[in-house]
Design a protein around this motif. Sequence first.
Motif, mmCIF file in Angstrom:
data_model
loop_
_atom_site.group_PDB
_atom_site.id
_atom_site.type_symbol
_atom_site.label_atom_id
_atom_site.label_comp_id
_atom_site.label_asym_id
_atom_site.label_seq_id
_atom_site.Cartn_x
_atom_site.Cartn_y
_atom_site.Cartn_z
ATOM 1 N N GLY A 10 36.625 34.996 26.953
ATOM 2 C CA GLY A 10 36.928 35.499 25.623
ATOM 3 C C GLY A 10 38.384 35.895 25.473
ATOM 4 N N GLY A 11 38.722 36.322 24.269
ATOM 5 C CA GLY A 11 40.081 36.784 23.992
ATOM 6 C C GLY A 11 41.138 35.714 24.157
ATOM 7 N N ILE B 60 41.432 43.931 34.462
ATOM 8 C CA ILE B 60 42.616 43.084 34.563
ATOM 9 C C ILE B 60 43.372 43.226 33.251
ATOM 10 C CG2 ILE B 60 43.485 40.707 34.662
ATOM 11 C CD1 ILE B 60 41.193 40.040 36.505
ATOM 12 N N GLN B 61 44.658 43.426 33.359
ATOM 13 C CA GLN B 61 45.524 43.561 32.185
ATOM 14 C C GLN B 61 46.272 42.248 31.981
ATOM 15 O OE1 GLN B 61 47.974 47.157 31.853
ATOM 16 N NE2 GLN B 61 49.732 45.791 31.778
ATOM 17 N N VAL B 62 46.223 41.731 30.768
ATOM 18 C CA VAL B 62 46.950 40.508 30.407
ATOM 19 C C VAL B 62 47.951 40.891 29.320
ATOM 20 C CG1 VAL B 62 46.730 38.222 29.354
ATOM 21 C CG2 VAL B 62 44.986 39.023 30.961
ATOM 22 N N THR B 63 49.174 40.443 29.463
ATOM 23 C CA THR B 63 50.176 40.699 28.432
ATOM 24 C C THR B 63 50.701 39.387 27.884
ATOM 25 O OG1 THR B 63 52.006 40.804 30.006
ATOM 26 C CG2 THR B 63 50.884 42.877 29.501
ATOM 27 N N HIS B 64 51.164 39.454 26.655
ATOM 28 C CA HIS B 64 51.749 38.286 26.004
ATOM 29 C C HIS B 64 52.990 38.750 25.252
ATOM 30 C CE1 HIS B 64 52.275 35.036 23.089
ATOM 31 N NE2 HIS B 64 51.707 34.290 24.010
ATOM 32 N N GLY C 266 35.266 39.986 31.278
ATOM 33 C CA GLY C 266 35.090 39.775 29.847
ATOM 34 C C GLY C 266 36.118 40.523 29.040
ATOM 35 N N PHE C 267 36.548 39.916 27.949
ATOM 36 C CA PHE C 267 37.547 40.503 27.052
ATOM 37 C C PHE C 267 37.006 41.781 26.444
ATOM 38 C CE2 PHE C 267 39.296 40.603 22.627
ATOM 39 C CZ PHE C 267 40.579 41.015 22.978
ATOM 40 N N ASP C 268 37.810 42.831 26.460
ATOM 41 C CA ASP C 268 37.459 44.113 25.847
ATOM 42 C C ASP C 268 38.101 44.166 24.457
ATOM 43 O OD1 ASP C 268 36.940 46.703 25.097
ATOM 44 O OD2 ASP C 268 38.075 47.620 26.722
ATOM 45 N N ALA C 269 37.330 43.832 23.443
ATOM 46 C CA ALA C 269 37.864 43.762 22.081
ATOM 47 C C ALA C 269 38.326 45.129 21.567
ATOM 48 C CB ALA C 269 36.820 43.186 21.139
ATOM 49 N N TYR D 156 40.613 43.035 30.277
ATOM 50 C CA TYR D 156 39.410 42.303 30.661
ATOM 51 C C TYR D 156 38.666 43.150 31.688
ATOM 52 C CZ TYR D 156 41.071 38.226 28.194
ATOM 53 O OH TYR D 156 41.480 37.375 27.205
ATOM 54 N N LEU D 157 37.384 43.390 31.446
ATOM 55 C CA LEU D 157 36.568 44.239 32.308
ATOM 56 C C LEU D 157 35.666 43.383 33.193
ATOM 57 C CD1 LEU D 157 35.468 46.836 29.614
ATOM 58 C CD2 LEU D 157 37.467 46.911 31.116
ATOM 59 N N ARG D 158 35.559 43.773 34.455
ATOM 60 C CA ARG D 158 34.744 42.996 35.401
ATOM 61 C C ARG D 158 33.272 43.099 35.046
ATOM 62 N NH1 ARG D 158 32.619 43.924 40.728
ATOM 63 N NH2 ARG D 158 33.730 45.896 40.880
ATOM 64 N N ASP D 159 32.599 41.962 35.067
ATOM 65 C CA ASP D 159 31.154 41.885 34.884
ATOM 66 C C ASP D 159 30.532 42.251 36.221
ATOM 67 O OD1 ASP D 159 28.480 41.164 34.717
ATOM 68 O OD2 ASP D 159 28.879 39.303 33.627
ATOM 69 N N LEU D 160 29.981 43.461 36.328
ATOM 70 C CA LEU D 160 29.453 43.961 37.597
ATOM 71 C C LEU D 160 28.212 43.204 38.057
ATOM 72 C CD1 LEU D 160 29.958 47.785 37.006
ATOM 73 C CD2 LEU D 160 31.455 46.190 38.232
ATOM 74 N N GLY D 161 27.602 42.441 37.169
ATOM 75 C CA GLY D 161 26.427 41.652 37.532
ATOM 76 C C GLY D 161 26.768 40.389 38.300
ATOM 77 N N VAL D 162 28.025 39.981 38.271
ATOM 78 C CA VAL D 162 28.467 38.783 38.992
ATOM 79 C C VAL D 162 29.031 39.230 40.337
ATOM 80 C CG1 VAL D 162 30.008 36.792 38.964
ATOM 81 C CG2 VAL D 162 28.960 37.585 36.837
ATOM 82 N N THR D 163 28.382 38.811 41.418
ATOM 83 C CA THR D 163 28.782 39.276 42.743
ATOM 84 C C THR D 163 29.343 38.175 43.626
ATOM 85 O OG1 THR D 163 26.528 38.994 43.561
ATOM 86 C CG2 THR D 163 27.130 41.173 42.689
#
Length: 76
Positions: free
Chosen positions: A16-17, A33-37, A70-73, A56-63
């Motif tokens: 996303g994002g 994770i921080q993304v800059t533009h 996932g993008f944090d809107a 972007y926040l880590r999906d803790l269900g994916v190991t």
Amino acid sequence: MDNDNAAHWETAVLDGGPADGLRTRVSARPRVIQVTHPCPVDDRTDGIRVEALYLYLRDLGVTTEPLRYGFDAASP
């Protein structure tokens, strides 16, 4: 380099994002994770930079790799 001290890198995918689909490598499974533009700056020549910030926040269900972020809107 001593392998015991080497960072363990894992593949991560951003969902996303503005960075949707981007693949990167992370160490120690950060929660964010921080993304800059870069953004253009009008009428300034004194070295000021402006950047858009996306989180972007880590999906803790994916190991297993690739890890998912996932993008944090709601991020600033």
